[in-house]
Design a protein around this motif. Structure first.
Motif, PDB file in Angstrom:
ATOM      1  N   MET A  93       0.823  -1.210   0.000  1.00  9.31           N
ATOM      2  CA  MET A  93       0.000   0.000   0.000  1.00  9.31           C
ATOM      3  C   MET A  93       0.858   1.261   0.000  1.00  9.31           C
ATOM      4  SD  MET A  93      -3.238  -0.762  -0.145  1.00  9.31           S
ATOM      5  CE  MET A  93      -4.103   0.666   0.513  1.00  9.31           C
ATOM      6  N   ASP A  94       2.039   1.163   0.611  1.00  8.31           N
ATOM      7  CA  ASP A  94       2.929   2.333   0.629  1.00  8.31           C
ATOM      8  C   ASP A  94       3.415   2.681  -0.768  1.00  8.31           C
ATOM      9  OD1 ASP A  94       4.278  -0.138   0.664  1.00  8.31           O
ATOM     10  OD2 ASP A  94       6.117   0.773   1.420  1.00  8.31           O
ATOM     11  N   VAL A  95       3.691   1.639  -1.577  1.00  5.46           N
ATOM     12  CA  VAL A  95       4.135   1.860  -2.961  1.00  5.46           C
ATOM     13  C   VAL A  95       2.999   2.485  -3.773  1.00  5.46           C
ATOM     14  CG1 VAL A  95       5.000   0.759  -5.064  1.00  5.46           C
ATOM     15  CG2 VAL A  95       5.747  -0.073  -2.822  1.00  5.46           C
ATOM     16  N   GLY A 117       0.658   7.588  -6.241  1.00  9.73           N
ATOM     17  CA  GLY A 117      -0.556   8.380  -6.383  1.00  9.73           C
ATOM     18  C   GLY A 117      -1.804   7.553  -6.567  1.00  9.73           C
ATOM     19  N   VAL A 118      -1.754   6.269  -6.221  1.00  2.00           N
ATOM     20  CA  VAL A 118      -2.907   5.383  -6.375  1.00  2.00           C
ATOM     21  C   VAL A 118      -3.670   5.324  -5.051  1.00  2.00           C
ATOM     22  CG1 VAL A 118      -3.689   3.041  -6.887  1.00  2.00           C
ATOM     23  CG2 VAL A 118      -1.720   4.006  -8.112  1.00  2.00           C
ATOM     24  N   LYS A 119      -4.946   5.706  -5.070  1.00  2.00           N
ATOM     25  CA  LYS A 119      -5.800   5.659  -3.888  1.00  2.00           C
ATOM     26  C   LYS A 119      -6.843   4.558  -4.070  1.00  2.00           C
ATOM     27  CE  LYS A 119      -4.364   8.965  -1.119  1.00  2.00           C
ATOM     28  NZ  LYS A 119      -3.962   8.692   0.266  1.00  2.00           N
ATOM     29  N   VAL A 147     -10.739   2.506  -7.351  1.00  3.70           N
ATOM     30  CA  VAL A 147      -9.349   2.941  -7.521  1.00  3.70           C
ATOM     31  C   VAL A 147      -9.301   4.275  -8.261  1.00  3.70           C
ATOM     32  CG1 VAL A 147      -7.088   2.384  -8.493  1.00  3.70           C
ATOM     33  CG2 VAL A 147      -8.506   0.561  -7.544  1.00  3.70           C
ATOM     34  N   ARG A 148      -8.526   5.202  -7.705  1.00  2.00           N
ATOM     35  CA  ARG A 148      -8.327   6.500  -8.348  1.00  2.00           C
ATOM     36  C   ARG A 148      -6.838   6.839  -8.341  1.00  2.00           C
ATOM     37  NH1 ARG A 148     -10.209  10.917  -5.580  1.00  2.00           N
ATOM     38  NH2 ARG A 148     -10.173   9.710  -3.651  1.00  2.00           N
ATOM     39  N   VAL A 149      -6.380   7.473  -9.423  1.00  2.00           N
ATOM     40  CA  VAL A 149      -5.006   7.986  -9.477  1.00  2.00           C
ATOM     41  C   VAL A 149      -5.112   9.486  -9.272  1.00  2.00           C
ATOM     42  CG1 VAL A 149      -2.907   8.228 -10.845  1.00  2.00           C
ATOM     43  CG2 VAL A 149      -4.298   6.151 -11.048  1.00  2.00           C
ATOM     44  N   ILE A 150      -4.664   9.950  -8.094  1.00  2.00           N
ATOM     45  CA  ILE A 150      -4.879  11.356  -7.737  1.00  2.00           C
ATOM     46  C   ILE A 150      -3.783  12.274  -8.223  1.00  2.00           C
ATOM     47  CG2 ILE A 150      -6.272  10.744  -5.725  1.00  2.00           C
ATOM     48  CD1 ILE A 150      -3.813  11.273  -4.001  1.00  2.00           C
TER      49      ILE A 150
END
Length: 718
Positions: free
Chosen positions: A142-144, A149-151, A275-278
Motif C-alpha cells: 500500500m505504501d508503494v 498516487g494510487v488511492k 481505484v483512483r489515481v490522484i
C-alpha cells in the motif's frame, strides 16, 4: 455457515490433540507481489523446505500462530500470473487446488496483490474466486501505491469482490495482526463469480463435473483445459476427458483468450468505483533512473562484477576471524580432553566426532556471508536486473535469459538451481541449463576452495585492501561460469529443436532490504548446511575414524612394531617415533588399504591414497572433503590443538617437502571446480529429466573434464 479453520474445542480455548488436523492456508499471488515477505512474517523461523509430492518443485511450508489457541500450516506456492500455467513450476498450483484429496489442499487461500498494479493482479484473483475456495485478499504494498498516487477505496473494493480485503505492508509487518485474526474466523466460500461459461460448453462442463463429482462448473472447465497437466488423474480419466473434448470440438486456446478478455472487462468496470489515481507522475521514477546506470551496457557489467568482487573479498576477509576462533576452539577442546582422559572412546570423541564437527562449524561464517549477499541482492530487486543484463550473453552460448537464474542460484546449491529450470519453457534451453549448472561453483565447494587456497596462495594485500586469496576465490567462481558457458555453446550444436525461446521478466522496484527477511534466509541456509550436510559429514567422519583406527587381522600391531623398529634404527625422538607409528598404522588400516587400492588411478593428478579417500567420501557432499581430511590427519596426530590448515600444511611428501605444494593444490582446485558435485545433484537431474540418460552423460562429461584438467595443471606446475 460451515467453519473452515476452528473446531468448537479450539473456540473454547481447549487444546486440541496432536492427531487433529491443522488448518492449511495457501499463499498465492503474482511474482513480486510480496508473497515471500508475507510468508516470512506469518511463519518466522517455523519454516520447512521440501518438495511437493511427485515433483521436485521447491515447497516452503511453515506454522503460524494465528491466535493463542490456533495454529495453521502456511503453504507458499510458486508465483504465477494465471491459473493457466506456462511452466512446470506454475503447474504445481493447479495440481494442488484441483485435487481435494491432496494433503496440501487449502482450507483458505490468501491472495497477495500488488496494490500499485491491482488490475494485473486481479486476473489471478478472479480465477481463484470462481473455484469456490474461501479467499482473503491481502492488498500488499500500500505504501508503494500511495507513492505512485494510487488511492484505493478498500471498503468499496471489499463490497465489489465479496470477500475480506486487508490493506498491508508485509515488508514492515503492517496488517499482519489483522490478517491472522481474520484467517482464524469463520470463512465460507461466498465468492463472487466473475466469468460466465459459454452456453455451448455447458454440456461438456457438466459431464466432467458430475463424472468427477466436482463442486462447480469452473473447476470442471479447468479439468477440460488442464487434464494433461493434472498428475492425480489416471490414464482412464484423461482418456475420458480427451474423448469428450473431441466429441464437443473443444478449442482450448481460443476459449482461454476469450476468458481473459472478458475477465479484464469485468476488472476494468470494478476498479472504476474503487481505484483512483490522484496525481500523475511527471518525473521519472527513481527505479528507472537507477536502471539507466545499473543496467547500462558497459557500466552495468562493471558494477555487477564489482559486487561479485566485494562478495568474495568479504567471504575471505570478514569470515577469517570467526573461522580462526572456531578452528582454534575445536583444537583447544581436543587438547583439553586429551589432557584429562584417554582411551579408544576418547579418541573417537576427539578425532572422530569433534574433528568432524569442527569441519562443519568452521564454514558457518562463510556460508552466512554468501547467503547474506544473495538475500540482499534479491531483496533490493537488483538480482532481476542481473538476469536481464546477462540475457544477451546467454543467448550467444545457446541459453535462454531465464537460464541466468539457475546459474546464479548454482553459486549457492545446484539442487534447487536445477529445480528452478522448470520456469524455462523451451525444452532445449532447459536441458542445456540442467546439464551445465553443476559447473557453477556451489557453496559446498567454499570449504575446499578456502582451505586449499590458504595453503597455496600467499595472504598478500594490494592497495591495502585487495586480498590475493579473495581474488583467487573469485577466479574459481569465474572459472566455473566460463566452463558452463563453453559447455553450453558446445551442447547447443547437439540438441536440435524448432521451439523459439523468449525471455520476459518484470522488474520489481528498488527497495531497501528487509533485514528480517535477510536474517531468515541466513538462518535457513545455515540450518540446512549444519543439519543436512552436517549429518552426512558427521556420519562419514565417524566411519572414517573407525576405518582409519582399525585394520584387517594383526595389521595395526605389525605396523606399530615395524614403526618402532625403524625409529630405533634411525634414532628418532619420542615425538618423531609417535608420528612414525601413527603414519604406518593409518596406512595399514582399512581406510589405508582402500586408499592404496585407488591410488594408481589418481596418482597422475598428484594425489596419494589419503586424498583418494577424501575424493570418494566427498561424492556424498562436497563439504565432506574437508571433514574427511580433518579426520584423517587427526588420527594419531601429536598436536591435538593444531588447526585443520596447520595439519595439512605439516604433511610432507616422500622427499620431505610440503605435500600440498602449488602443483597439487591447484590440481585439487581444478578437479573440484569441474567434478560432478554430489549424489544429490545426480538424483535431482534424474528426477527432472525423468531418466538416467542425462545424469549419466553429465557425470561422465564432468568427471572426464575434471580428471584431464587436474592432470594437465599438475603436469604443468610440477
Amino acid at each position: 455457515m460451515p467453519e473452515v479453520l476452528i473446531s468448537p474445542e479450539e473456540k473454547q480455548g481447549v487444546k486440541t490433540s496432536s492427531a487433529e488436523r491443522i488448518a492449511k492456508i495457501a499463499l498465492i499471488g503474482n511474482p513480486n507481489s510480496g508473497k515471500t515477505s508475507l510468508f516470512n512474517q506469518l511463519t518466522g523461523l517455523n519454516q520447512k523446505v521440501g518438495n511437493f509430492p511427485g515433483v521436485t518443485v521447491d515447497k516452503k511450508t511453515g506454522i503460524s500462530q494465528l491466535t493463542p489457541n490456533l495454529k495453521a500450516q502456511i503453504i507458499d506456492l510458486p508465483g504465477t500470473y494465471s491459473l493457466y500455467p506456462k511452466s512446470l513450476d506454475e503447474a504445481v498450483i493447479i495440481d494442488l487446488l484441483y485435487n481435494k484429496k491432496s494433503e496440501f489442499y487449502p482450507d483458505l487461500i490468501i491472495v497477495t496483490a500488488d496494490a500499485s498494479n491491482l488490475k494485473r493482479n486481479l486476473l489471478l484473483y478472479t480465477q481463484l474466486s470462481d473455484l469456490g475456495i474461501p479467499l482473503v485478499l491481502a492488498l500488499n504494498m500500500m505504501d508503494v501505491a500511495e507513492t505512485h498516487g494510487v488511492k484505493i477505496d478498500v471498503p468499496q473494493l471489499q463490497q465489489d469482490l465479496g470477500v475480506p480485503v486487508i490493506p498491508m505492508n508485509a515488508r514492515k509487518g503492517i496488517g499482519i495482526a489483522a490478517l491472522k485474526i481474520l484467517a482464524s474466523q469463520e470463512l465460507a466460500a461466498v465468492n463472487q463469480s466473475f466469468y460466465k461459461i459459454p452456453e455451448a460448453q455447458l454440456t461438456l462442463v457438466r459431464q466432467i463435473r458430475y463424472y468427477f463429482e466436482l463442486k462447480n462448473d469452473y473447476l470442471a472447465l479447468h479439468y477440460a483445459h488442464q487434464y494433461k497437466k493434472l498428475s492425480f488423474l489416471t490414464d482412464d480419466d484423461k482418456n475420458y476427458i480427451e474423448d469428450l473434448l473431441k466429441e464437443n470440438k473443444f478449442d482450448s486456446n481460443t476459449l482461454q483468450a476469450t476468458e481473459t478478455i472478458e475477465r479484464y472487462t469485468v476488472i476494468n468496470e470494478l476498479l472504476l468505483d474503487s481505484v483512483r489515481v490522484i496525481k500523475a507522475e511527471t518525473n521519472e521514477k527513481f527505479s528507472n533512473k537507477l536502471d539507466k546506470i545499473l543496467t547500462h551496457k558497459v557500466f552495468g557489467y562493471l558494477i555487477f562484477f564489482a559486487v561479485l568482487f566485494l562478495m568474495f573479498q568479504a567471504i575471505f576477509a570478514w569470515a577469517s576471524y570467526p573461522m580462526d576462533l572456531i578452528d582454534s576452539g575445536v583444537g583447544a577442546l581436543n587438547g583439553l580432553i586429551h589432557e584429562h582422559f584417554s582411551g579408544p572412546l576418547v579418541d573417537l570423541l576427539t578425532d572422530g566426532i569433534i574433528a568432524g564437527l569442527g569441519g562443519i562449524l568452521i564454514f558457518i561464517p562463510q556460508i552466512a556471508i554468501l547467503f547474506a549477499f544473495i538475500a540482499i541482492l534479491e531483496e533490493t530487486g537488483y538480482m532481476a536486473r542481473v538476469t536481464f543484463m546477462m540475457d544477451k550473453i546467454m543467448r550467444k552460448f545457446g541459453l535462454n535469459g531465464k537460464s541466468v537464474v539457475p546459474l546464479i542460484s548454482g553459486a549457492a546449491c545446484a539442487v534447487p538451481a536445477i529445480m528452478s529450470t522448470r520456469t524455462i519453457d523451451n525444452w532445449k534451453d532447459r536441458m542445456i541449463t540442467i546439464f551445465v549448472t553443476p559447473l557453477m561453483s556451489c557453496s559446498a565447494r567454499i570449504p575446499i576452495y578456502t582451505v586449499i587456497i590458504a595453503l597455496v596462495v600467499p595472504e598478500k594485500y594490494y592497495l591495502g585492501f585487495l586480498n590475493l586469496q579473495g581474488i583467487a576465490l573469485m577466479g574459481m567462481y569465474l572459472l566455473g561460469f566460463v566452463a558452463a558457458l563453453l559447455s553450453a555453446m558446445a551442447l547447443k550444436f547437439f540438441l536440435k529443436t524448432k521451439e523459439r525461446s523468449f525471455f520476459i521478466m518484470e522488474f520489481p522496484t528498488y527497495k531497501m532490504p528487509r533485514w528480517k527477511n535477510v536474517g531468515l534466509t541466513i538462518v535457513e541456509k545455515v540450518k540446512a548446511f549444519v543439519f543436512e550436510a552436517g549429518k552426512v559429514i558427521m556420519a562419514i567422519s565417524i566411519i572414517l575414524w573407525v576405518a582409519a583406527s582399525y585394520g584387517p587381522g594383526n595389521a595395526m600391531e605389525n605396523a606399530e612394531k615395524t614403526a618402532v623398529a625403524e625409529a630405533q634404527k634411525l634414532n628418532l625422538s619420542e615425538a618423531e617415533t609417535e608420528n612414525k607409528i601413527a603414519s604406518l598404522k593409518l596406512e595399514s588400516s582399512y581406510a589405508g588399504h582402500f586408499g592404496h587400492f585407488i591410488e594408481p588411478a589418481i596418482r597422475p593428478m598428484g594425489y596419494d591414497w589419503k586424498i583418494g579417500i577424501a575424493l570418494l567420501t566427498s561424492f556424498a557432499a562436497r563439504e565432506v572433503f574437508v571433514g574427511t581430511m580433518a579426520t584423517i590427519y587427526s588420527v594419531g596426530a601429536d598436536e591435538e590443538e593444531a588447526t585443520i590448515q596447520q595439519k595439512l600444511a605439516m604433511e610432507k611428501d616422500e622427499k620431505g617437502q610440503p605435500f600440498f605444494n602449488p602443483a597439487r593444490g591447484f590440481s585439487l582446485l581444478i578437479f573440484y571446480a569441474f567434478a560432478m558435485q554430489c549424489m544429490s545433484t545426480i538424483a535431482v537431474v534424474y528426477r527432472e529429466t525423468k531418466g538416467w540418460k542425462w545424469p549419466i552423460l553429465q557425470a561422465l562429461y564432468m568427471t572426464g573434464l575434471a580428471y584431464l584438467s587436474a592432470w594437465a595443471v599438475y603436469s604443468w606446475l610440477s
